[in-house]
Design a protein around this motif. Structure first.
Motif, mmCIF file in Angstrom:
data_model
loop_
_atom_site.group_PDB
_atom_site.id
_atom_site.type_symbol
_atom_site.label_atom_id
_atom_site.label_comp_id
_atom_site.label_asym_id
_atom_site.label_seq_id
_atom_site.Cartn_x
_atom_site.Cartn_y
_atom_site.Cartn_z
ATOM 1 N N ILE A 115 0.837 -1.201 0.000
ATOM 2 C CA ILE A 115 0.000 0.000 0.000
ATOM 3 C C ILE A 115 0.874 1.253 0.000
ATOM 4 C CG2 ILE A 115 -1.590 1.382 1.416
ATOM 5 C CD1 ILE A 115 -2.919 -1.251 2.264
ATOM 6 N N LEU A 116 1.904 1.271 0.835
ATOM 7 C CA LEU A 116 2.739 2.465 0.934
ATOM 8 C C LEU A 116 3.569 2.702 -0.321
ATOM 9 C CD1 LEU A 116 3.880 2.193 4.652
ATOM 10 C CD2 LEU A 116 2.145 3.705 3.667
ATOM 11 N N PHE A 117 4.026 1.646 -0.979
ATOM 12 C CA PHE A 117 4.795 1.822 -2.197
ATOM 13 C C PHE A 117 3.921 2.142 -3.402
ATOM 14 C CE2 PHE A 117 8.397 -0.383 -0.092
ATOM 15 C CZ PHE A 117 9.334 0.627 -0.300
ATOM 16 N N LYS A 118 2.655 1.764 -3.326
ATOM 17 C CA LYS A 118 1.737 2.092 -4.417
ATOM 18 C C LYS A 118 1.504 3.599 -4.469
ATOM 19 C CE LYS A 118 -2.680 0.862 -6.386
ATOM 20 N NZ LYS A 118 -3.920 0.137 -6.207
ATOM 21 N N GLY A 119 1.430 4.226 -3.311
ATOM 22 C CA GLY A 119 1.365 5.684 -3.274
ATOM 23 C C GLY A 119 -0.018 6.279 -3.160
ATOM 24 N N THR A 120 -1.045 5.626 -3.653
ATOM 25 C CA THR A 120 -2.397 6.162 -3.543
ATOM 26 C C THR A 120 -3.115 5.461 -2.400
ATOM 27 O OG1 THR A 120 -3.206 4.547 -5.143
ATOM 28 C CG2 THR A 120 -2.562 6.699 -6.008
ATOM 29 N N ILE A 121 -3.695 6.273 -1.532
ATOM 30 C CA ILE A 121 -4.382 5.715 -0.370
ATOM 31 C C ILE A 121 -5.834 6.174 -0.405
ATOM 32 C CG2 ILE A 121 -4.501 5.689 2.144
ATOM 33 C CD1 ILE A 121 -1.492 6.062 2.205
ATOM 34 N N ASN A 122 -6.756 5.214 -0.494
ATOM 35 C CA ASN A 122 -8.170 5.538 -0.414
ATOM 36 C C ASN A 122 -8.645 5.312 1.028
ATOM 37 O OD1 ASN A 122 -8.605 2.760 -0.119
ATOM 38 N ND2 ASN A 122 -8.994 2.484 -2.312
ATOM 39 N N SER A 123 -9.929 5.424 1.265
ATOM 40 C CA SER A 123 -10.438 5.338 2.635
ATOM 41 C C SER A 123 -10.232 3.941 3.236
ATOM 42 C CB SER A 123 -11.910 5.725 2.694
ATOM 43 O OG SER A 123 -12.690 4.802 1.963
ATOM 44 N N PHE A 124 -10.393 2.888 2.418
ATOM 45 C CA PHE A 124 -10.189 1.538 2.932
ATOM 46 C C PHE A 124 -8.727 1.317 3.321
ATOM 47 C CE2 PHE A 124 -8.839 -2.857 2.114
ATOM 48 C CZ PHE A 124 -9.573 -3.497 3.110
ATOM 49 N N MET A 125 -7.829 1.765 2.467
ATOM 50 C CA MET A 125 -6.401 1.606 2.763
ATOM 51 C C MET A 125 -6.008 2.393 4.011
ATOM 52 S SD MET A 125 -4.666 1.776 -0.977
ATOM 53 C CE MET A 125 -5.131 0.662 -2.280
ATOM 54 N N GLY A 126 -6.595 3.567 4.186
ATOM 55 C CA GLY A 126 -6.329 4.359 5.384
ATOM 56 C C GLY A 126 -6.808 3.650 6.642
ATOM 57 N N LYS A 127 -7.995 3.044 6.557
ATOM 58 C CA LYS A 127 -8.503 2.277 7.703
ATOM 59 C C LYS A 127 -7.630 1.056 7.974
ATOM 60 C CE LYS A 127 -13.263 3.760 7.125
ATOM 61 N NZ LYS A 127 -14.617 3.384 6.757
ATOM 62 N N PHE A 128 -7.154 0.409 6.914
ATOM 63 C CA PHE A 128 -6.278 -0.741 7.080
ATOM 64 C C PHE A 128 -4.978 -0.325 7.760
ATOM 65 C CE2 PHE A 128 -2.857 -3.572 5.772
ATOM 66 C CZ PHE A 128 -3.388 -4.804 6.111
ATOM 67 N N LEU A 129 -4.398 0.794 7.340
ATOM 68 C CA LEU A 129 -3.149 1.272 7.946
ATOM 69 C C LEU A 129 -3.342 1.651 9.414
ATOM 70 C CD1 LEU A 129 -1.656 3.383 5.017
ATOM 71 C CD2 LEU A 129 -0.958 1.114 5.789
ATOM 72 N N ASN A 130 -4.476 2.278 9.732
ATOM 73 C CA ASN A 130 -4.771 2.586 11.139
ATOM 74 C C ASN A 130 -4.915 1.302 11.955
ATOM 75 O OD1 ASN A 130 -4.708 5.353 10.807
ATOM 76 N ND2 ASN A 130 -6.910 5.515 10.426
ATOM 77 N N GLY A 131 -5.612 0.328 11.403
ATOM 78 C CA GLY A 131 -5.741 -0.964 12.084
ATOM 79 C C GLY A 131 -4.404 -1.661 12.242
ATOM 80 N N TYR A 132 -3.535 -1.521 11.250
ATOM 81 C CA TYR A 132 -2.201 -2.123 11.318
ATOM 82 C C TYR A 132 -1.383 -1.517 12.452
ATOM 83 C CZ TYR A 132 2.498 -3.481 9.884
ATOM 84 O OH TYR A 132 3.779 -3.974 9.871
ATOM 85 N N ILE A 133 -1.465 -0.214 12.609
ATOM 86 C CA ILE A 133 -0.723 0.454 13.690
ATOM 87 C C ILE A 133 -1.220 -0.032 15.049
ATOM 88 C CG2 ILE A 133 -0.326 2.690 14.804
ATOM 89 C CD1 ILE A 133 -0.291 3.886 11.955
ATOM 90 N N ILE A 134 -2.530 -0.142 15.211
ATOM 91 C CA ILE A 134 -3.090 -0.655 16.468
ATOM 92 C C ILE A 134 -2.668 -2.106 16.678
ATOM 93 C CG2 ILE A 134 -5.254 -1.243 17.638
ATOM 94 C CD1 ILE A 134 -6.467 1.243 16.214
ATOM 95 N N PHE A 135 -2.694 -2.902 15.615
ATOM 96 C CA PHE A 135 -2.273 -4.299 15.695
ATOM 97 C C PHE A 135 -0.813 -4.411 16.123
ATOM 98 C CE2 PHE A 135 -0.356 -7.972 13.452
ATOM 99 C CZ PHE A 135 -0.992 -8.988 14.153
ATOM 100 N N ILE A 136 0.047 -3.540 15.617
ATOM 101 C CA ILE A 136 1.468 -3.565 15.978
ATOM 102 C C ILE A 136 1.644 -3.337 17.479
ATOM 103 C CG2 ILE A 136 3.666 -2.318 15.734
ATOM 104 C CD1 ILE A 136 3.071 -4.191 13.442
ATOM 105 N N PHE A 137 0.911 -2.413 18.064
ATOM 106 C CA PHE A 137 1.017 -2.183 19.509
ATOM 107 C C PHE A 137 0.600 -3.422 20.297
ATOM 108 C CE2 PHE A 137 0.761 2.406 18.365
ATOM 109 C CZ PHE A 137 2.000 2.762 18.889
ATOM 110 N N PHE A 138 -0.503 -4.042 19.924
ATOM 111 C CA PHE A 138 -0.938 -5.266 20.602
ATOM 112 C C PHE A 138 0.043 -6.417 20.359
ATOM 113 C CE2 PHE A 138 -5.219 -3.239 20.525
ATOM 114 C CZ PHE A 138 -5.412 -3.225 21.898
ATOM 115 N N PHE A 139 0.589 -6.476 19.161
ATOM 116 C CA PHE A 139 1.564 -7.501 18.803
ATOM 117 C C PHE A 139 2.811 -7.391 19.688
ATOM 118 C CE2 PHE A 139 5.242 -8.637 16.088
ATOM 119 C CZ PHE A 139 4.954 -9.973 15.861
ATOM 120 N N LEU A 140 3.325 -6.192 19.862
ATOM 121 C CA LEU A 140 4.499 -5.985 20.713
ATOM 122 C C LEU A 140 4.192 -6.326 22.169
ATOM 123 C CD1 LEU A 140 5.857 -2.658 19.210
ATOM 124 C CD2 LEU A 140 6.776 -4.963 18.889
ATOM 125 N N PHE A 141 3.032 -5.917 22.658
ATOM 126 C CA PHE A 141 2.636 -6.229 24.029
ATOM 127 C C PHE A 141 2.494 -7.738 24.214
ATOM 128 C CE2 PHE A 141 -0.761 -7.071 27.101
ATOM 129 C CZ PHE A 141 -0.189 -6.523 28.238
#
Length: 136
Positions: free
Chosen positions: A29-55
């Motif tokens: 997604i990040l290398f593609k360069g264009t982010i629509n609303s679904f991709m933005g929600k996916f990236l936000n979910g990924y960031i939250i997932f990373i915090f839980f993953f580390l914990f």
């Protein structure tokens, strides 16, 4: 106890597979360069997932480390601090050589490398392996 450990190992493997797949999708997604609303929600979910993953990984590591003998824990902690210091120094030197100025580098990369090298096998340790270590 064995069933709980087997369940914990299975859940850990599933979480690591999800982490790998979601990281690949995020990089795409990040290398593609264009982010629509679904991709933005996916990236936000990924960031939250990373915090839980580390914990979760920290929790599983502490849980599995508590079953080791004190000598093994001490050796691993010493190895962690030595590796962390080496990686921090290398990071500092490379930052100085590349950017030309000495500033304090981030701690997250050296911490992550040292933690991964030192404790990765503990995250996926099964109960049978711990019993063999305790009996020998």
């Amino acid at each position: 106890m064995y069933m709980n450990k087997k369940l914990l190992t299975t859940v850990t493997r599933i979480i690591w597979i999800l982490f790998t797949i979601s990281t690949i999708i995020t990089i795409f997604i990040l290398f593609k360069g264009t982010i629509n609303s679904f991709m933005g929600k996916f990236l936000n979910g990924y960031i939250i997932f990373i915090f839980f993953f580390l914990f979760y990984n920290g929790f599983v590591t502490i849980l599995n480390m508590s079953k080791l003998k004190w000598d093994e824990i001490r050796k691993r902690l010493l190895r962690f601090f030595i590796l962390f210091s080496i990686f921090l120094a290398v990071n500092f030197v490379l930052t100085y050589l590349i950017k030309g100025k000495a500033n304090i580098p981030g701690l997250s990369t050296p911490f992550g490398f040292a933690f991964g090298i030192t404790f990765m096998d503990i995250i996926f340790t099964k109960e049978r392996n711990n019993k063999k270590k305790l009996n020998s």
